[in-house]
Design an enzyme around this catalytic site. Structure first.
Site, PDB file in Angstrom:
ATOM      1  CB  SER A   1     -22.252  25.865  43.107  1.00 66.01           C
ATOM      2  OG  SER A   1     -20.756  25.451  43.189  1.00 66.01           O
TER       3      SER A   1
ATOM      4  CB  CYS B   1     -14.622   8.923  59.135  1.00 67.67           C
ATOM      5  SG  CYS B   1     -13.077   9.570  58.956  1.00 67.67           S
TER       6      CYS B   1
ATOM      7  CG  HIS C   1     -11.219   5.100  57.611  1.00 63.91           C
ATOM      8  ND1 HIS C   1     -10.833   5.288  56.425  1.00 63.91           N
ATOM      9  CD2 HIS C   1     -11.616   6.540  58.302  1.00 63.91           C
ATOM     10  CE1 HIS C   1     -10.544   6.569  56.166  1.00 63.91           C
ATOM     11  NE2 HIS C   1     -11.438   7.129  57.141  1.00 63.91           N
TER      12      HIS C   1
END
Length: 363
Positions: A41, A158, A253
């Site tokens: 990139s 998470c 979640h």
């Protein structure tokens, strides 16, 4: 010249990097000035680099479209442009450890979404409402690294955000044993349904490494700083056993939790502790902080992903279905947004806390 701190995003073209960029678009304290990614990139504008793979619901922020992507491995060059960086690089664990330390040694604080340094003894792993005092270990880390302002801080896994805040709110009742099952969204794997069609109408009962993280990371969060040794010592309890399932949900979640307490509370006491819980981010009114950290839902069918995952811009924790259990003392359901509270948003809140406590300043 802007009074905002200059921010770099390492791994800015991936899903979590994109989430950082979208959340920081109008941030009052931080301004994205540098985006770094892999060599493929390098030199492209950010808009070109993410063409056809922008995964956020909102458009690419105008302010970053024209930023030329730098090579994340050009550490000195990238570090020279910023006051601190967020790390969301996609590399092996050893490569991540090395590159994050390399940035820290340029006197550039690193706030990481990655798991590589979560068990480095002098790296704080923080949910700002729960254990901001762990940032004290940064002073020992800087001595090890030989830096004056460079360090690494990380946010935890998470999925644990969907149940750890509730257990923390109940600490005075001494929870000591928990059984948890998490039902985890596909964005946690960096994917959407277009990229992962086999997840439609499917459940996969395995997520590599997730169960170990879900059982062990909470105990590090509940641990303490050993100032003499300059390390975080993990707590012995509560002991957690966990299963983690991948489910056909894009974001959010959910956890089903069962808890035993040494001092058995009433349901009313538990709900009151959830609703009144406030931490450093709420007291200081930090920009990313939800006004109400934990919300309890009385309805039997809440929290739900579609109705509740975006509560307080995705930074709020939602709890429901609290009731007595026939084997354990109580059971409940928790919900958190995995790519906001559980990833980029949680890391931004860590950075705000670090700034508020004087750890992150202008170079």
């Amino acid at each position: 010249m802007s009074e905002k701190l200059r921010v770099g995003i390492l791994g800015g073209t991936g899903m979590v990097g994109q989430r950082f960029i979208s959340l920081l678009a109008d941030h009052p304290w931080f301004e994205v000035v540098t985006i770094a990614a892999s060599a493929r990139s390098e030199g492209q504008t950010y808009e070109e680099a993410v063409a056809g793979r922008w995964k956020m619901d909102t458009p690419i922020p105008e302010a970053v479209k024209g930023i030329r992507v730098m090579n994340v491995n050009d550490v000195e060059k990238v570090a020279a442009t910023v006051d601190f960086v967020f790390s969301a690089v996609d590399m092996t664990k050893e490569e991540i450890k090395a590159i994050e330390e390399a940035y820290a040694k340029t006197e550039t604080p690193v706030v990481s979404n990655n798991s590589a340094h979560r068990w480095t003894p002098d790296v704080p792993m923080v949910i700002p409402e729960i254990n901001p005092e762990h940032f004290q270990v940064i002073e020992a880390q800087k001595k090890r690294l030989g830096t004056t302002r460079g360090f690494i801080a990380v946010k935890p896994n998470c999925s644990i955000q969907s149940y750890v805040p509730a257990l923390n709110a109940w600490k005075e009742f001494e929870p000591y044993e928990c059984v948890i099952t998490t039902y985890q969204a596909i964005s946690g794997a960096g994917k959407d349904f277009k990229a992962w069609p086999e997840m439609v109408e499917n459940i996969i009962p395995y997520i590599g490494g997730e169960e170990e993280k879900s059982e062990q990371e909470p105990r590090r969060i509940w641990g303490h700083v050993d100032e003499e040794a300059g390390v975080i010592v993990k707590a012995e309890e509560p002991v957690i056993t966990c299963q983690c399932l991948r489910v056909p949900v894009l974001n959010g979640h959910t956890a089903a939790a069962f808890v035993k307490f040494r001092k058995k509370p009433t349901k009313e006491q538990l709900i009151e502790k959830l609703e009144s819980y406030r931490g450093f981010p709420q007291e200081e009114k930090l920009p990313m902080a939800p006004e109400q950290f934990i919300k309890y839902f009385e309805e039997d069918n809440r929290p739900q992903v579609k109705a509740d995952v975006d509560r307080d811009k995705g930074m709020g924790i939602s709890i429901g279905r609290l009731r007595e259990d026939t084997v354990y003392d109580y059971k409940f359901v928790g919900l958190s947004h995995n790519t906001i509270r559980g990833a980029a948003g949680g890391a931004i809140l860590c950075a705000e806390t670090l700034k508020a406590k004087g750890y992150i300043t202008k170079k």
